[in-house]
Design an enzyme around this catalytic site. Structure first.
Site, short mmCIF file in Angstrom:
data_model
loop_
_atom_site.label_atom_id
_atom_site.label_comp_id
_atom_site.label_asym_id
_atom_site.label_seq_id
_atom_site.Cartn_x
_atom_site.Cartn_y
_atom_site.Cartn_z
N THR A 61 0.82 -1.21 0.00
CA THR A 61 0.00 0.00 0.00
C THR A 61 0.86 1.26 0.00
O THR A 61 0.75 2.11 -0.88
CB THR A 61 -0.93 0.00 1.23
OG1 THR A 61 -1.63 -1.24 1.30
CG2 THR A 61 -1.92 1.14 1.16
N ALA A 62 1.73 1.38 0.98
CA ALA A 62 2.58 2.56 1.08
C ALA A 62 3.77 2.49 0.14
O ALA A 62 4.21 3.51 -0.41
CB ALA A 62 3.05 2.74 2.52
N GLU A 82 9.93 -6.32 -4.35
CA GLU A 82 8.69 -6.97 -3.92
C GLU A 82 8.80 -8.48 -4.08
O GLU A 82 9.15 -8.97 -5.14
CB GLU A 82 7.49 -6.44 -4.72
CG GLU A 82 6.21 -7.22 -4.58
CD GLU A 82 5.75 -7.39 -3.13
OE1 GLU A 82 5.37 -8.52 -2.76
OE2 GLU A 82 5.79 -6.40 -2.36
N TYR A 149 -10.44 -5.32 2.85
CA TYR A 149 -11.87 -5.23 2.59
C TYR A 149 -12.26 -3.90 1.94
O TYR A 149 -13.43 -3.57 1.85
CB TYR A 149 -12.66 -5.44 3.89
CG TYR A 149 -12.43 -6.81 4.51
CD1 TYR A 149 -12.50 -7.96 3.73
CD2 TYR A 149 -12.12 -6.95 5.86
CE1 TYR A 149 -12.28 -9.21 4.28
CE2 TYR A 149 -11.90 -8.20 6.42
CZ TYR A 149 -11.98 -9.33 5.62
OH TYR A 149 -11.77 -10.58 6.17
N MET A 150 -11.25 -3.14 1.51
CA MET A 150 -11.42 -1.98 0.63
C MET A 150 -12.04 -0.75 1.27
O MET A 150 -12.25 0.26 0.60
CB MET A 150 -12.22 -2.36 -0.63
CG MET A 150 -11.47 -3.29 -1.56
SD MET A 150 -12.54 -4.19 -2.73
CE MET A 150 -13.05 -5.58 -1.69
N ALA A 151 -12.34 -0.77 2.57
CA ALA A 151 -12.95 0.40 3.21
C ALA A 151 -11.98 1.57 3.21
O ALA A 151 -10.80 1.42 3.55
CB ALA A 151 -13.38 0.07 4.64
N HIS A 564 -5.37 -5.17 10.88
CA HIS A 564 -4.86 -3.81 11.06
C HIS A 564 -3.59 -3.80 11.92
O HIS A 564 -3.35 -2.85 12.66
CB HIS A 564 -5.93 -2.91 11.69
CG HIS A 564 -7.11 -2.67 10.83
ND1 HIS A 564 -8.28 -2.09 11.29
CD2 HIS A 564 -7.33 -2.94 9.51
CE1 HIS A 564 -9.15 -2.01 10.30
NE2 HIS A 564 -8.60 -2.53 9.21
N ALA A 598 2.38 0.62 7.98
CA ALA A 598 1.59 0.60 9.21
C ALA A 598 2.44 0.42 10.45
O ALA A 598 2.06 0.84 11.55
CB ALA A 598 0.54 -0.51 9.14
#
Length: 628
Positions: A61-62, A82, A149-151, A564, A598
């Protein structure tokens, strides 16, 4: 579901990236000619010793966000390391279709897919009767933005003030951090015609950017019927409708905003957004199937990364800086195997000490999730087990980018502090005192309406009831986790999985809140608003789970993480021995090394951290380049 044509389209899309790169004069920053720039392979590295200006470890993500922005902002050459590949190719279309987000994320140790997942599992968890759980983590370009979950929602204004206070940097206040949220986004309003009746959205587009960011956020082209009833039930128990959750306030309810492509209704990830954009830049190179094994230091300066691809070892060197973005488990692991971490841990594994940072791998925070389920007389995703219904859903998705496959199961998100008089009745004095330390706008509980069955969360697909009923659930997640976990190593080899101990549900405050949150789901299902669609009493776990002790027993048996994991390389002040990075994400005690993911959060903000991680990557890219 049957394999739709989506996987074919995904393969073509990935393979054709090079064909759509912009034409024009050859860049003065590179020796590649224009013909080479139009080839997909020109953007990908081969396993041999090479040197770049910047290295980014982790294409998640980051990682893909900061790598793309650094290349775009003209800092020089940038390489991404990666371990995985394209999830569209390695997981069929399951990672692309929003409704399929529950595949391979259960707690069972065999509910994982090696093409996209690391297969990590936890240590035996005292808070879950010594259960060992699979912890899903993205091993692919896009990382966990390809698995989540894309939120997309943001933390609260007071949470950002606490961040600024904790790290001694006012740039993390809401007002100063908001532009980095907005910078990433391409917002598309809800298509009410495709969503269906009684599912109109109240939103605040004024805080969703000017539309020129690469990351698509929108509302699904389908709303679950359960949610249209649930919003009235929420009002009945005191949760009012808000204009979305992007303006720094969470208390209340709203239809959720999601990282979904507004045209195709495919999952949007850092790969489909930032990387697809970045592949047009000749200064960005991606090494896929490349495992970072160790960060090299000269004295205390990070100068390179030892990498392994399919058994071949090589070194990528950095002229300027290295950005570590391997996630909450592997960022601390890589620091430790490279000599940065608790001195005693490094000594036990004969790892030469570069910097003694006791906080590396400590302070892990996470959110847990669990849910009761009911049989309902409205259509939910349970209906996909019916062949005729599934065939029509397939056609709707492939032909119109609509229908139930466009919906990621959750619809309405809602947050609250446990209200009075229940608060005084349910909580001990100690719990009330601890929860009072949180700001007024910081919720204690999140609710998620789910158009499907939850159960014990061991394997959502296998355990989905096939009895012909439609099921719906109200999931709850705890937003003030007090339990603290940790990550450590058993080997100096980064190829050996880290030891992951989330330590969920071990703090007494978390325990009391978990029971209270479950009781609130029963308040919800006892409303007059929701009663008309319920078929019978609570199906799972059932009314026999009645006392606080029985509820806690059930929660311990059925909860899972909502993935999370964070704070294991926590941001803080330089004189804080538990801090790992400073407010500019620089690793304390060494040079030319940052952590941006995170793990670098000083604490876990309420809700879903995806938006915060995109914004943090945007912010640190600007810090590095000075060109924003």
């Amino acid at each position: 579901m049957r394999l739709t044509s989506g996987i074919f389209h995904a393969a073509i899309a990935v393979a054709a990236v090079g064909a759509v790169l912009p034409e024009g004069p050859s860049s003065s920053k590179t020796h590649r000619n224009e013909y080479a720039r139009r080839m997909l392979g020109s953007s990908f590295g081969i396993p041999k010793n090479q040197t770049f200006d910047y290295l980014v470890i982790g294409g998640g993500t980051a990682g893909l966000t900061i790598a793309t922005r650094l290349a775009e902002q003209g800092v020089g050459s940038v390489a991404v390391i990666e371990a995985g590949g394209f999830y569209e190719l390695n997981n069929g279309n399951l990672s692309q279709i929003p409704a399929q987000d529950a595949f391979y994320v259960g707690t069972d140790l065999d509910d994982w897919q090696p093409g996209i997942d690391w297969g990590f599992h936890t240590t035996p968890q005292a808070g879950a009767y010594d259960r060992v759980s699979h912890y899903a983590r993205g091993k692919c370009l896009g990382g966990s933005s390809a698995r989540n979950y894309m939120a997309y929602q943001r933390g609260t204004k007071a949470a950002h003030q606490r961040w600024a206070d904790t790290v001694g940097d006012s740039s993390y206040t809401w007002e100063q951090f908001l532009p980095f949220f907005e910078k990433s986004l391409h917002f598309t309003p809800a298509n009410d015609a495709l969503r269906g009746a009684n599912a109109s959205v109240v939103s605040d587009p004024s805080v969703l950017g000017n539309g020129d960011g690469p990351l698509s956020v929108t509302y699904p082209h389908y709303a679950q019927a359960f949610a249209t009833w649930a919003k009235h039930a929420f009002i009945e128990i005191g949760l009012q409708i808000r204009s979305g959750f992007q303006s720094g306030a969470l208390l209340g309810q709203s239809y959720g905003l999601y990282t979904i492509n507004a045209t195709t209704m495919h999952r949007e990830s850092s790969e489909t957004s930032f990387l697809r954009k970045g592949l047009a830049d000749p200064n960005l190179t991606v090494f896929q199937s490349a495992l970072a094994k160790r960060i090299r230091f000269q004295d205390k300066r990070a100068v390179g990364v030892d990498v392994e691809t399919m058994g071949r070892a090589y070194t990528l060197s950095a002229r300027k800086e290295i950005v570590l973005s391997a996630g909450a488990f592997q960022s601390p692991q890589l620091l430790m195997v490279s000599g940065v971490g608790p001195a005693a841990t490094l000594k036990a594994h004969n790892i030469p000490l570069v910097a003694d940072r006791p906080g590396v791998g400590q302070n892990m925070q996470d959110h847990i999730i669990y849910a009761p389920s009911y049989r309902v007389n409205v259509i939910t995703q349970s209906a996909l087990l019916n062949e005729e219904f599934e065939a029509q859903a397939n056609r709707d998705y492939n032909e119109r980018a609509a229908g139930i496959y466009a919906n990621p199961t959750s619809d309405i998100l809602a947050w609250e502090k446990i209200p009075e008089p229940k608060r005084s009745a349910w909580f001990s004095n100690h719990t009330r005192q601890v929860l009072a330390e949180y700001p007024d706008d910081w919720p204690e509980v999140e609710f998620l309406t789910m158009g499907g069955y939850f159960g014990y969360q061991r394997n959502y697909i296998r355990d989905n009831p096939s009895d012909g009923y439609n099921y719906a659930s109200l999931a709850v997640s705890l937003c003030t986790p007090r339990s603290r976990g940790n990550v450590t190593i058993t080997s100096p080899d980064a190829g050996v999985p880290p030891v992951i101990n989330p330590n969920w549900l071990t703090d007494p405050v978390d325990v009391e809140l978990a029971v209270a949150a479950f009781k609130r789901t029963r308040d919800f299902f006892n409303t007059t608003a929701i009663k008309p669609i319920l078929i019978g009493p609570e199906y799972f776990p059932g009314s026999q789970v009645a006392t606080d002790a029985e509820i806690l027993d059930h929660v311990r048996k059925s909860f899972d993480t909502i993935f999370h994991a964070s704070c294991t390389c926590a941001m803080g002040l330089a004189n804080d021995t538990q801090a790992v990075v400073d407010s500019k994400a620089r690793v304390i005690g060494v040079e030319a090394l940052r952590v941006v993911d995170a793990s670098a959060l000083p604490f876990l903000p309420p809700g879903h951290p995806q938006s915060t991680l995109y914004a943090l990557a945007e912010k640190i890219a600007c810090e590095i380049s000075g060109n924003c």
